[in-house]
Write an enzyme that holds these catalytic residues in place. Structure first.
Site, short mmCIF file in Angstrom:
data_model
loop_
_atom_site.label_atom_id
_atom_site.label_comp_id
_atom_site.label_asym_id
_atom_site.label_seq_id
_atom_site.Cartn_x
_atom_site.Cartn_y
_atom_site.Cartn_z
CB VAL A 1 1.71 1.56 5.71
CG1 VAL A 1 1.44 2.91 6.35
CG2 VAL A 1 0.45 0.69 5.75
N PRO A 2 3.53 3.48 3.18
CG PRO A 2 2.95 5.08 1.59
CD PRO A 2 2.36 4.03 2.49
CB CYS A 3 7.09 4.89 6.87
SG CYS A 3 7.93 3.31 6.77
CG HIS A 4 9.11 4.57 0.98
ND1 HIS A 4 8.18 3.58 1.23
CD2 HIS A 4 8.88 5.01 -0.27
CE1 HIS A 4 7.42 3.44 0.16
NE2 HIS A 4 7.82 4.30 -0.77
NE ARG A 5 4.81 6.41 -1.65
CZ ARG A 5 3.75 5.72 -1.97
NH1 ARG A 5 2.56 6.05 -1.46
NH2 ARG A 5 3.84 4.70 -2.80
#
Length: 194
Positions: free
Chosen positions: A157-161
């Site tokens: 779940v790409p919170c880095h984005r």
């Protein structure tokens, strides 16, 4: 008891049974990751899984589910997540399609993370305020930041984005170096100089 009654009893017994949690630590381009899964899917990804970090995470997970997590790197519950993460770090995967167990997060945070997972694709970024608007809470940019910090499933779940409106990359639970590496892998930033 007829067959229908027996099936219903089996369903109740399964629901009442303690949740089994399996885990493994896998290497990655951003350091060791702890992966934990339940019968419902991948439930936790933990950065920098040194022995101390791993032990704290497993204690938290064990307390949450009321069971002792079992190390099982060959478990079918983990195998697909391990494979897909390896493909992602090798540049051969852009989307994850493993089952996710969302039980470690609820409410607004879960809503935001589900929107992030389904609505922000590989190589794209979104601002905190933009993500707040997507879930119908335009004034909740700070709360979106808190949801990113509470994400139990980073990378998948790409919170880095999620980045700042002014072009800054924002904070990150795995550390800014890790966030830069993930964004570089996806082509959003130039490769970090090390």
């Amino acid at each position: 008891m007829d067959a229908t009654g027996q099936n219903e009893q089996n369903d109740r017994d399964a629901a009442a049974a303690p949740q089994r949690v399996v885990w493994a630590v896998v290497g990655s381009d951003i350091g060791p990751l702890l992966l934990a899964a339940t019968r419902d899917g991948l439930v936790n990804v933990v950065f920098h899984a040194t022995d101390a970090v791993r032990d704290r995470a497993l204690d938290r997970i064990g307390s949450r589910f009321g069971t002792e997590p079992v190390e099982a790197p060959d478990s079918p519950l983990l195998a697909e997540a391990i494979r897909q993460l390896a493909e992602y770090f090798a540049g051969r995967r852009r989307d994850f399609d493993v089952p996710l167990d969302w039980s470690l997060i609820a409410g607004f945070n879960r809503e935001v993370l589900r929107e992030l997972a389904s609505g922000v694709s590989y190589g794209a970024v979104v601002g905190y305020g933009d993500l707040a608007r997507r879930v119908g809470q335009p004034a909740a940019a700070q709360a979106v930041g808190a949801a990113m910090g509470a994400n139990p499933l980073p990378v998948v779940v790409p919170c880095h984005r999620v980045v700042e409106r002014d072009g800054g990359i924002g904070g990150f639970g795995g550390g800014l170096e890790t966030k830069r590496k993930l964004l570089a892998l996806e082509g959003v930033l130039p490769e970090p100089l090390f």
